[in-house]
Design a protein around this motif. Structure first.
Motif, PDB file in Angstrom:
ATOM      1  N   SER A  18      -7.277  -4.754  12.637  1.00 31.10           N
ATOM      2  CA  SER A  18      -7.922  -3.429  12.484  1.00 31.10           C
ATOM      3  C   SER A  18      -7.699  -2.541  13.707  1.00 31.10           C
ATOM      4  CB  SER A  18      -9.418  -3.552  12.185  1.00 31.10           C
ATOM      5  OG  SER A  18      -9.640  -4.161  10.937  1.00 31.10           O
ATOM      6  N   TYR A  54       0.804  -1.222   0.000  1.00 31.08           N
ATOM      7  CA  TYR A  54       0.000   0.000   0.000  1.00 31.08           C
ATOM      8  C   TYR A  54       0.837   1.272   0.000  1.00 31.08           C
ATOM      9  CZ  TYR A  54      -4.010  -2.966   1.169  1.00 31.08           C
ATOM     10  OH  TYR A  54      -5.003  -3.911   1.142  1.00 31.08           O
ATOM     11  N   SER A  86       0.384   2.251   9.935  1.00 27.82           N
ATOM     12  CA  SER A  86      -0.159   1.163   9.120  1.00 27.82           C
ATOM     13  C   SER A  86      -1.179   0.368   9.930  1.00 27.82           C
ATOM     14  CB  SER A  86       0.970   0.236   8.650  1.00 27.82           C
ATOM     15  OG  SER A  86       0.459  -0.821   7.868  1.00 27.82           O
ATOM     16  N   HIS A  93      -7.603   0.632  -1.362  1.00 25.97           N
ATOM     17  CA  HIS A  93      -6.610   1.705  -1.225  1.00 25.97           C
ATOM     18  C   HIS A  93      -5.569   1.589  -2.340  1.00 25.97           C
ATOM     19  CE1 HIS A  93      -3.256   4.009   0.515  1.00 25.97           C
ATOM     20  NE2 HIS A  93      -4.121   4.547   1.357  1.00 25.97           N
ATOM     21  N   PRO A 112      -0.328   5.354   3.735  1.00 27.98           N
ATOM     22  CA  PRO A 112      -1.795   5.330   3.741  1.00 27.98           C
ATOM     23  C   PRO A 112      -2.402   6.728   3.695  1.00 27.98           C
ATOM     24  CG  PRO A 112      -0.947   4.877   5.931  1.00 27.98           C
ATOM     25  CD  PRO A 112       0.237   4.949   5.027  1.00 27.98           C
ATOM     26  N   HIS A 113      -3.537   6.813   3.028  1.00 29.23           N
ATOM     27  CA  HIS A 113      -4.284   8.071   2.958  1.00 29.23           C
ATOM     28  C   HIS A 113      -5.485   8.072   3.889  1.00 29.23           C
ATOM     29  CE1 HIS A 113      -1.701   9.181  -0.286  1.00 29.23           C
ATOM     30  NE2 HIS A 113      -2.148   8.239  -1.085  1.00 29.23           N
ATOM     31  N   THR A 114      -5.714   6.945   4.552  1.00 31.11           N
ATOM     32  CA  THR A 114      -6.829   6.818   5.491  1.00 31.11           C
ATOM     33  C   THR A 114      -6.317   6.115   6.747  1.00 31.11           C
ATOM     34  OG1 THR A 114      -7.476   4.708   4.486  1.00 31.11           O
ATOM     35  CG2 THR A 114      -8.584   6.688   3.665  1.00 31.11           C
ATOM     36  N   PRO A 115      -6.940   6.370   7.915  1.00 26.02           N
ATOM     37  CA  PRO A 115      -6.482   5.703   9.143  1.00 26.02           C
ATOM     38  C   PRO A 115      -6.584   4.185   9.074  1.00 26.02           C
ATOM     39  CG  PRO A 115      -7.950   7.547   9.649  1.00 26.02           C
ATOM     40  CD  PRO A 115      -8.032   7.324   8.178  1.00 26.02           C
ATOM     41  N   LEU A 116      -7.609   3.691   8.372  1.00 29.07           N
ATOM     42  CA  LEU A 116      -7.832   2.254   8.228  1.00 29.07           C
ATOM     43  C   LEU A 116      -7.769   1.920   6.736  1.00 29.07           C
ATOM     44  CD1 LEU A 116      -8.357   0.087  10.388  1.00 29.07           C
ATOM     45  CD2 LEU A 116     -10.808   0.328   9.941  1.00 29.07           C
ATOM     46  N   ILE A 117      -6.807   1.090   6.369  1.00 26.62           N
ATOM     47  CA  ILE A 117      -6.555   0.813   4.951  1.00 26.62           C
ATOM     48  C   ILE A 117      -7.444  -0.327   4.467  1.00 26.62           C
ATOM     49  CG2 ILE A 117      -4.813   0.175   3.253  1.00 26.62           C
ATOM     50  CD1 ILE A 117      -2.686   1.146   5.264  1.00 26.62           C
ATOM     51  N   GLU A 118      -8.289  -0.039   3.493  1.00 23.00           N
ATOM     52  CA  GLU A 118      -9.105  -1.078   2.857  1.00 23.00           C
ATOM     53  C   GLU A 118      -8.380  -1.604   1.622  1.00 23.00           C
ATOM     54  OE1 GLU A 118     -12.946   0.635   2.165  1.00 23.00           O
ATOM     55  OE2 GLU A 118     -13.493   0.531   4.295  1.00 23.00           O
ATOM     56  N   SER A 166      -7.907  -2.586   7.479  1.00 24.03           N
ATOM     57  CA  SER A 166      -9.293  -2.989   7.740  1.00 24.03           C
ATOM     58  C   SER A 166      -9.469  -4.473   7.439  1.00 24.03           C
ATOM     59  CB  SER A 166     -10.248  -2.179   6.861  1.00 24.03           C
ATOM     60  OG  SER A 166     -11.558  -2.719   6.917  1.00 24.03           O
TER      61      SER A 166
END
Length: 310
Positions: free
Chosen positions: A236, A120, A271, A132, A123-129, A274
């Motif tokens: 998570s 990844y 890192s 991403h 990350p651009h979000t706190p929880l990486i889906e 999700s």
């Protein structure tokens, strides 16, 4: 059903083999023992000392005719990948291609691949889906992501089913006490000797630590579920390195301050993956709490140290 596990004498692979045999699967292990250990080869598994980049792999498939491949063998050292990218790519990319070639030729039904959160990048979000963007920061991240694309194309071309599992930070029994990825056992080993754990950076970087038993269970679940899916294997939940040191101090009844060293090139600040999609599609969820996992790992490290030091 017969399952071939590459890296089945290693840290994660040996736990997968244990769970497969407990569930009555026939198991074949392929491992060159470069990092795996002969004592971790399950006595009920058929073992081949073989490199995944070798032409000998064809004869293993021809003899054993596995129904499913679980591919765990890899070069996992991020720093090594940056100084020796050719070797990294040879093992992680070419080795996977060799396995895919064998899988197609010998009509394997499913290919389960161990990928990594390293694919990844930042990350651009706190929880990486799983959706991403993928922009690896290291050669290791590239060499884990590239086989995902080969697997997808092979599936489209030949109908090979697959599940790609992107692991968070795996820890637990049988992990090396030093080296890449072994932050928890290395901290424990130092602290049991009243030595400070070495933290790279300010310690407020966070990781998603998942116990190896839960990772193994996700691989076993993927035998039946997760067709043609890419799935995170994680808790998570994010934990900072400083908080990890605090927790270990509490569990060991110690009060040891870490040594802070310069941050390493290519390290990701935060890192956390999700696992929502994985819970739903694999009918799986983590069972090992952080406290239980750390307790088991402490016992493992104590045992290893008592053997090593008498």
């Amino acid at each position: 059903m017969k399952v071939l596990v590459t890296g089945g004498a290693g840290f994660i692979g040996s736990h997968i083999v244990d769970q497969l045999i407990a569930n009555q699967y026939q198991v074949v292990i392929v491992d060159n023992l470069s990092t795996g250990k002969s004592e971790q080869v399950h006595p009920l598994a058929k073992f081949y000392r073989c490199d995944i980049t070798s032409h000998e792999l064809q004869s293993v498939f021809a003899t054993e005719k596995p129904d499913i491949v679980i591919h765990q063998a890899a070069q996992i050292d991020v720093r090594h990948s940056m100084v020796a990218p050719l070797h990294d790519a040879s093992v992680n990319i070419f080795g996977t291609l060799r396995l895919l070639e064998c899988a197609v030729l010998h009509q394997v039904k499913k290919f389960i691949y161990a990928s990594s959160a390293a694919v990844y990048g930042i990350p651009h979000t706190p929880l990486i889906e799983e959706t991403h963007q993928t922009r690896p920061l290291s050669c290791y991240g590239i060499s884990k992501y590239t086989p995902e694309q080969y697997i997808r194309v092979t599936s489209d071309q030949y109908g090979l089913d697959y599940t790609i599992l992107r692991y968070a930070n795996v820890y637990g029994e049988r992990q090396e006490l030093t080296g890449e990825g072994g932050v928890i056992p290395s901290f424990i080993q130092n602290m049991l000797q009243s030595l400070p754990p070495k933290v790279f950076g300010d310690g407020w970087q966070t990781r998603d630590f998942i116990h190896v038993e839960d990772v193994a269970a996700a691989n076993v679940a993927a035998l039946q579920y997760g067709a043609r899916e890419v799935l995170n294997v994680s808790t998570s939940h994010a934990l900072s390195i400083n908080d990890l040191v605090t927790l270990l101090n509490e569990m060991l009844s110690l009060a040891i301050e870490p040594i802070y060293l310069p941050a390493r090139e290519g390290d990701i600040r935060h890192s956390c993956l999700s696992n929502e999609k994985t819970r739903e599609l694999l009918k799986w969820e983590p069972q090992v709490t952080l406290h239980r996992g750390l307790h088991q790992t402490i016992q493992y490290v104590r045992n290893r140290m008592s053997i090593a030091y008498g």
